[in-house]
Design a protein around this motif. Structure first.
Motif, mmCIF file in Angstrom:
data_model
loop_
_atom_site.group_PDB
_atom_site.id
_atom_site.type_symbol
_atom_site.label_atom_id
_atom_site.label_comp_id
_atom_site.label_asym_id
_atom_site.label_seq_id
_atom_site.Cartn_x
_atom_site.Cartn_y
_atom_site.Cartn_z
ATOM 1 N N ASP A 86 0.812 -1.225 0.000
ATOM 2 C CA ASP A 86 0.000 0.000 0.000
ATOM 3 C C ASP A 86 0.845 1.276 0.000
ATOM 4 O OD1 ASP A 86 0.995 -0.271 2.593
ATOM 5 O OD2 ASP A 86 -0.812 0.560 3.522
ATOM 6 N N MET A 87 2.156 1.139 -0.171
ATOM 7 C CA MET A 87 3.059 2.290 -0.126
ATOM 8 C C MET A 87 3.387 2.729 -1.553
ATOM 9 S SD MET A 87 4.417 4.165 2.053
ATOM 10 C CE MET A 87 5.785 5.104 2.605
ATOM 11 N N PRO A 88 2.953 3.929 -1.962
ATOM 12 C CA PRO A 88 3.184 4.374 -3.341
ATOM 13 C C PRO A 88 4.564 5.007 -3.556
ATOM 14 C CG PRO A 88 1.863 6.001 -2.203
ATOM 15 C CD PRO A 88 2.106 4.875 -1.221
ATOM 16 N N TRP A 89 5.571 4.404 -2.999
ATOM 17 C CA TRP A 89 6.935 4.908 -3.144
ATOM 18 C C TRP A 89 7.774 3.927 -3.937
ATOM 19 C CZ3 TRP A 89 9.148 6.849 2.202
ATOM 20 C CH2 TRP A 89 8.397 7.924 2.660
ATOM 21 N N SER A 90 8.844 4.472 -4.526
ATOM 22 C CA SER A 90 9.954 3.657 -5.013
ATOM 23 C C SER A 90 11.029 3.808 -3.944
ATOM 24 C CB SER A 90 10.492 4.197 -6.339
ATOM 25 O OG SER A 90 9.468 4.230 -7.305
ATOM 26 N N THR A 121 3.436 9.749 4.349
ATOM 27 C CA THR A 121 4.373 9.556 5.442
ATOM 28 C C THR A 121 4.620 8.068 5.609
ATOM 29 O OG1 THR A 121 3.606 11.550 6.554
ATOM 30 C CG2 THR A 121 4.803 9.958 7.903
ATOM 31 N N GLY A 122 5.893 7.723 5.707
ATOM 32 C CA GLY A 122 6.261 6.320 5.854
ATOM 33 C C GLY A 122 7.183 6.096 7.028
ATOM 34 N N THR A 123 7.241 4.857 7.445
ATOM 35 C CA THR A 123 8.160 4.442 8.496
ATOM 36 C C THR A 123 8.848 3.167 8.032
ATOM 37 O OG1 THR A 123 8.368 3.969 10.861
ATOM 38 C CG2 THR A 123 6.407 3.154 9.781
ATOM 39 N N ALA A 124 10.121 3.055 8.335
ATOM 40 C CA ALA A 124 10.902 1.920 7.856
ATOM 41 C C ALA A 124 11.111 0.888 8.955
ATOM 42 C CB ALA A 124 12.256 2.395 7.349
ATOM 43 N N THR A 125 10.889 -0.365 8.599
ATOM 44 C CA THR A 125 11.288 -1.476 9.459
ATOM 45 C C THR A 125 12.567 -2.042 8.873
ATOM 46 O OG1 THR A 125 9.941 -3.044 8.208
ATOM 47 C CG2 THR A 125 8.938 -2.040 10.161
ATOM 48 N N GLN A 148 9.178 9.470 7.841
ATOM 49 C CA GLN A 148 9.607 10.296 6.711
ATOM 50 C C GLN A 148 8.381 10.681 5.893
ATOM 51 O OE1 GLN A 148 12.933 11.101 6.403
ATOM 52 N NE2 GLN A 148 13.241 9.895 8.260
ATOM 53 N N THR A 149 8.250 11.976 5.580
ATOM 54 C CA THR A 149 7.141 12.448 4.756
ATOM 55 C C THR A 149 7.701 12.959 3.439
ATOM 56 O OG1 THR A 149 5.850 13.062 6.696
ATOM 57 C CG2 THR A 149 5.200 14.055 4.600
ATOM 58 N N ARG A 188 3.384 2.549 5.106
ATOM 59 C CA ARG A 188 2.644 3.777 5.401
ATOM 60 C C ARG A 188 2.549 3.949 6.902
ATOM 61 N NH1 ARG A 188 -0.979 6.861 2.063
ATOM 62 N NH2 ARG A 188 -1.055 5.952 -0.005
ATOM 63 N N ALA A 189 2.814 5.151 7.370
ATOM 64 C CA ALA A 189 2.688 5.420 8.812
ATOM 65 C C ALA A 189 1.202 5.464 9.156
ATOM 66 C CB ALA A 189 3.351 6.742 9.161
ATOM 67 N N LYS A 190 0.876 4.974 10.328
ATOM 68 C CA LYS A 190 -0.519 5.015 10.782
ATOM 69 C C LYS A 190 -0.876 6.447 11.121
ATOM 70 C CE LYS A 190 -0.930 0.336 12.367
ATOM 71 N NZ LYS A 190 0.231 -0.435 12.467
#
Length: 191
Positions: A86-90, A121-125, A148-149, A188-190
């Protein structure tokens, strides 16, 4: 004993049993909420499951001094990056592998781009493979420490400043390890 006294004693025992059952249920609920942070702390302390360590600049300076006595041994580090469905990033590493001197600070760069038309906004595991290397892989600075946004279409470089602890050379479980893989997944960050 009269029937009134027996009935009163029975009521007391029922209430006491109900109270113990309620306390046990509350204790289990509390442990359920505490399990995730306690497990995370356990993993960070022990490196269990490839969890990396968080280091300070002074930790890195000590490791560099230890590395000087280690004779400049090197190890290959492989970098991996992915995104959740669900993350629209590369997202991925700028360089896939690097040979680093054990104990010396090094930097890896990851590239991230928001491919959507809205801020995300995303968060990395993250984790390290093989798992036994996690306790020796120390990150000084990392994009994974905070959310990160990225704005629509924005592309950024995300650095990771790290070192491999020279103590890894004394661990029998690390014998024969020629490459460490540092892997990140952005979610995706909650809200």
């Amino acid at each position: 004993m009269t029937s009134a006294a027996a009935s009163s004693s029975l009521d007391f025992r029922k209430k006491r049993t109900a109270m113990f059952a309620m306390l046990a249920a509350l204790a289990m609920l509390g442990l359920g909420y505490a399990a995730v942070p306690l497990y995370r702390m356990f993993c960070q302390v022990t490196g269990f499951g490839g969890t990396t360590q968080r280091a300070t600049e002074s930790d890195a300076a000590i490791a560099e001094r230890l590395a000087q006595s280690a004779g400049g041994q090197t190890i290959s580090v492989r970098f991996d990056g992915s995104v959740a469905r669900d993350m629209p990033w590369s997202f991925g590493p700028e360089q896939v592998t690097d040979t680093v001197t054990i104990g010396q600070r090094d930097m890896a760069i990851y590239l991230a781009k928001n491919n959507s038309d809205q801020p995300v906004t995303g968060t990395a595991t993250f984790n390290v493979e093989p798992a036994q290397a996690g306790i020796y892989f120390n990150k000084i600075q990392c994009f994974c420490f905070t959310e990160q946004t990225l704005q629509p279409g924005q592309e950024v470089r995300m650095p990771v400043l790290y070192y491999v602890d020279p103590k890894a050379m004394d661990d029998p479980n690390m014998q024969g390890v020629e490459q460490i893989t540092l892997s990140y997944t952005f979610h995706r960050a909650k809200d």
